[in-house]
Design a protein around this motif. Structure first.
Motif, PDB file in Angstrom:
ATOM      1  N   VAL A 154       0.959  -1.072  -0.073  1.00 59.50           N
ATOM      2  CA  VAL A 154      -0.010   0.062   0.113  1.00 59.50           C
ATOM      3  C   VAL A 154       0.748   1.441  -0.010  1.00 59.50           C
ATOM      4  N   ALA A 155       0.452   2.115  -0.841  1.00 61.04           N
ATOM      5  CA  ALA A 155       1.091   3.648  -0.792  1.00 61.04           C
ATOM      6  C   ALA A 155      -0.151   4.470  -0.758  1.00 61.04           C
ATOM      7  N   ASN A 156      -0.536   4.886   0.505  1.00 66.22           N
ATOM      8  CA  ASN A 156      -1.751   5.729   0.669  1.00 66.22           C
ATOM      9  C   ASN A 156      -1.160   7.457   0.777  1.00 66.22           C
ATOM     10  N   ASP A 157       0.026   7.604  -0.089  1.00 66.04           N
ATOM     11  CA  ASP A 157       0.444   9.019   0.024  1.00 66.04           C
ATOM     12  C   ASP A 157      -0.274   9.851  -0.851  1.00 66.04           C
ATOM     13  N   VAL A 158      -1.790   9.856  -0.817  1.00 68.68           N
ATOM     14  CA  VAL A 158      -2.544  10.736  -1.498  1.00 68.68           C
ATOM     15  C   VAL A 158      -3.702  11.351  -0.629  1.00 68.68           C
ATOM     16  N   PRO A 159      -4.321  12.417  -1.123  1.00 74.34           N
ATOM     17  CA  PRO A 159      -5.334  13.068  -0.048  1.00 74.34           C
ATOM     18  C   PRO A 159      -6.260  12.210   0.320  1.00 74.34           C
ATOM     19  N   GLY A 160      -6.562  12.704   1.632  1.00 78.39           N
ATOM     20  CA  GLY A 160      -7.489  11.775   2.336  1.00 78.39           C
ATOM     21  C   GLY A 160      -6.876  11.035   3.651  1.00 78.39           C
ATOM     22  N   PHE A 161      -5.685  10.627   3.416  1.00 81.82           N
ATOM     23  CA  PHE A 161      -5.012   9.869   4.457  1.00 81.82           C
ATOM     24  C   PHE A 161      -3.872  10.741   5.267  1.00 81.82           C
ATOM     25  N   GLU A 162      -3.918  10.460   6.462  1.00 83.43           N
ATOM     26  CA  GLU A 162      -2.832  11.127   7.365  1.00 83.43           C
ATOM     27  C   GLU A 162      -1.375  10.214   7.123  1.00 83.43           C
ATOM     28  N   GLU A 163      -0.393  11.210   7.298  1.00 85.30           N
ATOM     29  CA  GLU A 163       0.978  10.816   7.086  1.00 85.30           C
ATOM     30  C   GLU A 163       1.160   9.312   7.684  1.00 85.30           C
ATOM     31  N   ALA A 164       0.787   8.965   8.975  1.00 89.44           N
ATOM     32  CA  ALA A 164       1.016   7.716   9.645  1.00 89.44           C
ATOM     33  C   ALA A 164       0.367   6.939   8.985  1.00 89.44           C
ATOM     34  N   ASP A 165      -0.636   6.795   8.230  1.00 85.43           N
ATOM     35  CA  ASP A 165      -1.243   5.815   7.580  1.00 85.43           C
ATOM     36  C   ASP A 165      -0.871   5.625   5.930  1.00 85.43           C
ATOM     37  N   HIS A 166      -0.012   6.085   5.604  1.00 84.37           N
ATOM     38  CA  HIS A 166       0.592   6.062   4.083  1.00 84.37           C
ATOM     39  C   HIS A 166       1.152   4.639   4.186  1.00 84.37           C
ATOM     40  N   VAL A 167       1.771   4.038   4.899  1.00 81.18           N
ATOM     41  CA  VAL A 167       2.589   2.798   4.719  1.00 81.18           C
ATOM     42  C   VAL A 167       3.744   2.865   3.979  1.00 81.18           C
ATOM     43  N   THR A 168       3.681   3.418   2.857  1.00 84.29           N
ATOM     44  CA  THR A 168       4.900   3.749   1.927  1.00 84.29           C
ATOM     45  C   THR A 168       4.320   5.040   1.030  1.00 84.29           C
ATOM     46  N   ALA A 169       5.326   5.514   0.579  1.00 86.36           N
ATOM     47  CA  ALA A 169       5.197   6.611  -0.606  1.00 86.36           C
ATOM     48  C   ALA A 169       6.109   6.482  -1.746  1.00 86.36           C
ATOM     49  N   LEU A 170       5.033   6.752  -2.938  1.00 84.30           N
ATOM     50  CA  LEU A 170       5.816   6.526  -4.280  1.00 84.30           C
ATOM     51  C   LEU A 170       6.873   7.559  -4.594  1.00 84.30           C
ATOM     52  N   GLY A 171       8.157   7.031  -4.850  1.00 82.93           N
ATOM     53  CA  GLY A 171       9.352   7.789  -5.076  1.00 82.93           C
ATOM     54  C   GLY A 171      10.020   7.760  -3.937  1.00 82.93           C
ATOM     55  N   ASP A 172      10.027   6.905  -3.011  1.00 77.45           N
ATOM     56  CA  ASP A 172      10.999   6.824  -1.780  1.00 77.45           C
ATOM     57  C   ASP A 172      11.743   5.632  -1.791  1.00 77.45           C
ATOM     58  N   GLY A 173      11.578   4.713  -2.965  1.00 77.17           N
ATOM     59  CA  GLY A 173      12.275   3.534  -2.891  1.00 77.17           C
ATOM     60  C   GLY A 173      11.650   2.255  -2.786  1.00 77.17           C
TER      61      GLY A 173
END
Length: 348
Positions: free
Chosen positions: A230-249
């Motif tokens: 999961v990469a929840n680095d999109v609007p509607g999610f708090e940073e703690a719930d991103h799990v991962t982020a696209l572009g971070d490896g």
């Protein structure tokens, strides 16, 4: 791109639902043929390409071939198809989607119907969508549909794989991007010390079934799962719930709902990433399992870890990964396989 994007596109656009991964399996066999020492398959449909090592250790890497899809459960007199889900769908994303029906006599294009909002009342608009309520319209009359489609035929969504800025987007990136990584690793690995079993597995989306069986058949010293996360680095999610982020490896898994990675294994992956200057991020996935668990104890107590591909919009028809994360995950996989030696010890 530093990898074969055309092959990634072919793998994602090819159809293969749980238990019926034939078309994907054919692509994997074709690509393994000139890159590994032997290719074998089993009664469930797992395909394993083996690269013989010079030492005594062995490693198995698993990436599942199946995608979420459907099976026809009923054909109405009017020619509409009712479906049963194969894998976990959010039915809200299915309205007005184009699909392909895979019959014994060839593929038929269709679409999932969506009534216009003009004819829906407030109750309809607020109701919960269910796969059981979906109907597929083939644009044919009932008699012709009855002749051409049978209960048990398979249905997949129809989508192309495209570059969208720095992202790759399309269907079945879960988990064809990992199958693609198996092929890329086979191309890059040169004279490993450990024997490497690159396993394209089946039926993960319905309970890790292929990997569980494979874990009994292959007695490896280390098991590595490859999958999207999961990469929840999109609007509607708090940073703690991103799990991962696209572009971070690449993702280095710590846990998911089915497995906790061996601490020595995930620390080893992290050290390799830093040594080889590979971007990575640590992954704690609160829900969802992978083939890592299927391999971990099927044949006994096997140390296991996983490398993940951060992915937005999982289990939809437009999943997205970052092109550079794909490269990072493949680089980390190759580094891990080439670093595996007879002296490795992951016992706790």
């Amino acid at each position: 791109m530093p990898y074969d994007f055309d092959l990634l596109r072919e793998l994602t656009e090819t159809s293969g639902v749980p238990g019926y991964e034939d078309r994907v399996r054919d692509v994997v066999r074709r690509e393994f043929e000139n890159e590994v020492d032997r290719v074998e398959s089993d009664g469930m449909g797992n395909v394993v390409g083996t690269i013989e090592g010079s030492g005594d250790r062995s490693v198995v890497v698993a990436a599942h071939m199946d995608e979420i899809g459907f099976m026809v459960r009923h054909v109405t007199d009017d020619g509409y198809l009712r479906l049963d889900a194969l894998g976990g769908w959010d039915a809200r994303v299915l309205k007005a989607q184009r699909v392909t029906v895979h019959t014994e006599n060839g593929d038929i294009d269709g679409l999932i119907g969506s009534p216009p909002p003009h004819t829906m009342d407030e109750k309809d608009l607020e109701g919960k969508d269910e796969v059981a309520d979906v109907h597929v319209d083939l644009g044919l009359d009932g008699d012709e549909v009855e002749e051409r489609v049978a209960v048990g035929d398979l249905v997949t969504t129809r989508q192309t794989t495209e570059l969208l800025g720095e992202h790759v987007t399309g269907k079945a990136l879960d988990n064809r991007v990992s199958v693609f990584a198996l092929v890329e690793a086979a191309r890059r690995i040169d004279d490993p010390e450990a024997t490497v079993h690159l396993a394209a597995t089946v039926q993960e989306e319905v309970g890790l079934r292929g990997a569980k069986a494979l874990g009994v058949d292959i007695d490896a010293d280390l098991a590595i799962g490859l999958d999207t996360t999961v990469a929840n680095d999109v609007p509607g999610f708090e940073e703690a719930d991103h799990v991962t982020a696209l572009g971070d490896g690449a993702g280095i898994k710590l846990k998911d709902s089915s497995a906790i990675a061996n601490p020595k294994v995930h620390r080893h992956f992290r050290a390799l990433a830093e040594e080889h200057d590979i971007d990575y991020q640590m992954e704690v996935l609160p829900a969802g399992g992978t083939d890592t668990a299927g391999l971990q104890f099927a044949g006994g107590a096997t140390p296991a870890g996983a490398i993940s591909f951060p992915t937005r919009y999982l289990h939809t028809v437009t999943e997205s990964v970052h092109a550079e994360d794909v490269a990072a995950a493949i680089d980390l996989l190759v580094a891990a396989l080439e670093a595996e030696t007879d002296g490795a010890d992951y016992t706790l």
